[in-house]
Design an enzyme around this catalytic site. Structure first.
Site, short mmCIF file in Angstrom:
data_model
loop_
_atom_site.label_atom_id
_atom_site.label_comp_id
_atom_site.label_asym_id
_atom_site.label_seq_id
_atom_site.Cartn_x
_atom_site.Cartn_y
_atom_site.Cartn_z
N GLY A 16 114.17 25.87 19.88
CA GLY A 16 114.93 26.68 20.93
C GLY A 16 116.28 26.64 21.09
N LEU A 69 106.04 27.45 16.43
CA LEU A 69 105.46 25.86 16.68
C LEU A 69 104.05 25.67 17.36
CD1 LEU A 69 109.05 24.98 18.73
CD2 LEU A 69 108.58 24.52 16.07
N ALA A 91 112.44 24.22 22.96
CA ALA A 91 111.44 25.60 22.99
C ALA A 91 110.29 25.53 24.02
CB ALA A 91 111.12 25.68 21.67
N THR A 135 110.30 18.72 33.19
CA THR A 135 111.05 19.59 34.19
C THR A 135 110.62 19.02 35.75
OG1 THR A 135 110.89 21.77 35.24
CG2 THR A 135 109.10 21.29 33.71
N GLU A 137 110.01 21.00 38.01
CA GLU A 137 108.86 21.97 38.27
C GLU A 137 107.47 21.25 38.21
OE1 GLU A 137 111.09 25.15 39.43
OE2 GLU A 137 108.86 25.29 39.50
N TYR A 159 103.39 27.21 34.21
CA TYR A 159 104.42 26.90 33.28
C TYR A 159 104.34 25.30 33.84
CZ TYR A 159 109.22 25.12 32.94
OH TYR A 159 110.50 24.36 32.53
N LYS A 163 103.79 22.11 31.26
CA LYS A 163 104.82 21.02 31.08
C LYS A 163 104.27 19.64 31.36
CE LYS A 163 108.76 22.73 29.43
NZ LYS A 163 109.39 22.33 28.46
N ARG A 194 123.00 31.01 31.40
CA ARG A 194 121.76 31.20 32.36
C ARG A 194 121.26 32.75 31.98
NH1 ARG A 194 117.49 28.09 32.71
NH2 ARG A 194 117.16 27.31 34.99
P1 GDP Z 1 112.72 28.05 38.66
O1 GDP Z 1 113.07 26.78 39.73
O2 GDP Z 1 112.75 27.29 37.33
O3 GDP Z 1 111.73 28.58 39.10
O4 GDP Z 1 114.14 28.68 38.71
P2 GDP Z 1 114.46 30.31 39.35
O5 GDP Z 1 116.01 30.33 39.36
O6 GDP Z 1 113.62 31.34 38.80
O7 GDP Z 1 113.97 30.16 40.86
C1 GDP Z 1 114.52 29.31 41.86
C2 GDP Z 1 113.90 29.75 43.15
O8 GDP Z 1 114.42 30.76 43.51
C3 GDP Z 1 112.51 29.88 43.40
O9 GDP Z 1 111.86 29.02 44.21
C4 GDP Z 1 112.15 31.18 43.53
O10 GDP Z 1 111.06 31.44 44.17
C5 GDP Z 1 113.35 31.59 44.24
N1 GDP Z 1 113.79 32.87 44.28
C6 GDP Z 1 114.14 33.75 45.35
N2 GDP Z 1 114.40 35.07 44.72
C7 GDP Z 1 114.47 35.19 43.44
C8 GDP Z 1 114.64 36.06 42.46
O11 GDP Z 1 115.09 37.05 42.77
N3 GDP Z 1 114.35 35.73 41.09
C9 GDP Z 1 114.09 34.30 40.76
N4 GDP Z 1 113.98 34.02 39.65
N5 GDP Z 1 113.82 33.44 41.81
C10 GDP Z 1 114.02 33.68 42.89
#
Ligand code: GDP
Length: 353
Positions: A16, A69, A91, A135, A137, A159, A163, A194
């Site tokens: 990746g 992979l 990746a 992660t 998460e 996801y 993980k 990003r």
């Molecule tokens: P993640 O922690 O890997 O899911 O990173 P993200 O940047 O995708 O999301 C971070 C947090 O922002 C999560 O709790 C989402 O629910 C919140 N969030 C709020 N609005 C948005 C949006 O418009 N896009 C994304 N990607 N996340 C959002």
């Protein structure tokens, strides 16, 4: 730090490599004198694959290989051909939101690929050191705040489930076979590289356009109360490298230790741009008004909510600080300033061309 002596001429494999972390890590390893090979996924477009490497000035400095992979034989050939001393497995299907739409693909991409790599290391390359990109998460609906290496995983997305499987497999190969396999449990980390599917890059991109008068439509966001522990990717790849130089393999949390809401992130970005926003309303009716123009700049759309959300993510990286001497150098306001400056430059270059 003990373990590896000098790094000159060592070979690193980054799966990746065109990801945010892949590009930052490749730059770091090249600086340290490594020869770097990176994998690309089949079906990726050449442009989407190349832009981050180009931004980091890495074009032509790394060897790229396209490989699936999830195919065990292809993984075996890959490691035989490149015989890496260190493998950084980055990746993955990395979008939490879209993992709800493609759960099986996410599982294959994240769990099966890791197992294939570990099995080839065990059978054919047991001296190679292996880093797996775990992660925050995985903590999901975490039973404690802050989260550390011993915190129970309660994943809340396909996801995160995938993980957790890859994380546990990496730990198993360390314990069962004595291999140098580690998990870096990284909290969210951002940068000018990003992708816009992540909330930080989306907010920065849209607010820079808004401030420059290129955007009229309000920015639509999901949960404004979601909280994350956001750090800078450049700091976190340094931690990855340190984990593979340690005297013994172990798992480490990398985090800033601070938590901010999505609403806070909007506020910091607006402040950096000199925009004056005022929040009004509650829940899905919440909006941010641009006080200078009187126009609505941010709205909430429940369609962007996830079927399950994680709790408060805030990491304790005490172990990495103590054992690896790792600490972050960029806090969130500085990170936002960096992302805003890069985005302004990008948009200025695009409008000049
Ligand atoms: P993640 O922690 O890997 O899911 O990173 P993200 O940047 O995708 O999301 C971070 C947090 O922002 C999560 O709790 C989402 O629910 C919140 N969030 C709020 N609005 C948005 C949006 O418009 N896009 C994304 N990607 N996340 C959002």
């Amino acid at each position: 730090m003990s373990g590896h002596s000098g790094t000159g001429g060592r070979r690193a494999l980054i799966t990746g490599i065109t990801s945010q972390d892949g590009a930052y890590l490749a730059a770091l390893l090249l600086d340290k004198g490594y020869r770097v090979t990176g994998t690309l996924r089949p079906g990726g477009t050449p442009i989407s694959a190349a832009w981050r490497l180009a931004e980091m000035g890495l074009t032509g400095r790394v060897t790229s290989v396209t490989v699936d992979l999830t195919d065990a034989r292809a993984v075996s050939w890959l490691l035989d051909d490149h015989a890496p001393d260190e493998i950084y497995h980055l990746a993955a299907h990395s979008s939490v939101h879209s993992s709800f739409h493609v759960p099986a693909e996410t599982f294959a991409s994240n769990a099966v690929s890791t197992t294939n790599l570990l099995e080839v290391i065990r059978t054919r390359h047991p001296e190679a050191r292996f880093y797996h990109a775990s992660t925050s998460e995985m903590f999901g609906d975490a039973p404690e705040v802050p989260q550390r290496e011993t915190t129970l995983f309660r994943p809340r997305s396909p996801y995160a489930v995938a993980k957790v499987a890859a994380h546990q497999m990496t730990t198993l190969y360390r314990l069962a076979y004595g291999l140098f396999c580690v998990n870096g449990i990284l909290f969210n980390h951002e940068s000018p590289l990003r992708g816009p599917e992540f909330v930080t890059a989306k907010i920065v991109r849209r607010l820079v356009r808004w401030q420059g008068g290129a955007e009229d439509a309000p920015i639509t966001l999901g949960r404004l109360d979601a909280r994350r522990d956001w750090g800078y990717a450049g700091d976190y790849v340094r931690g990855m490298w340190s984990m593979l130089q340690a005297g013994a393999p172990d798992d480490y949390v990398l985090a800033s230790g601070c938590t901010w809401s999505v609403r806070d992130f909007v506020g910091l970005t607006a402040q950096t741009l000199g925009l004056r926003l005022e929040w009004r309303g509650k829940g899905t009716a919440e909006t941010a008004i641009d006080l200078d123009s009187g126009r609505t700049c941010v709205t909430v759309d429940a369609a962007l909510f996830r079927p399950a959300e994680v709790g408060e993510l805030r990491g304790d990286s005490g172990l990495a600080r103590e054992r690896l001497g790792w600490s972050p150098t960029v806090d969130l306001p500085a990170l936002v300033a960096m992302m805003v400056a890069a985005e302004k430059a990008r948009q200025a270059a695009a409008s000049a061309s």
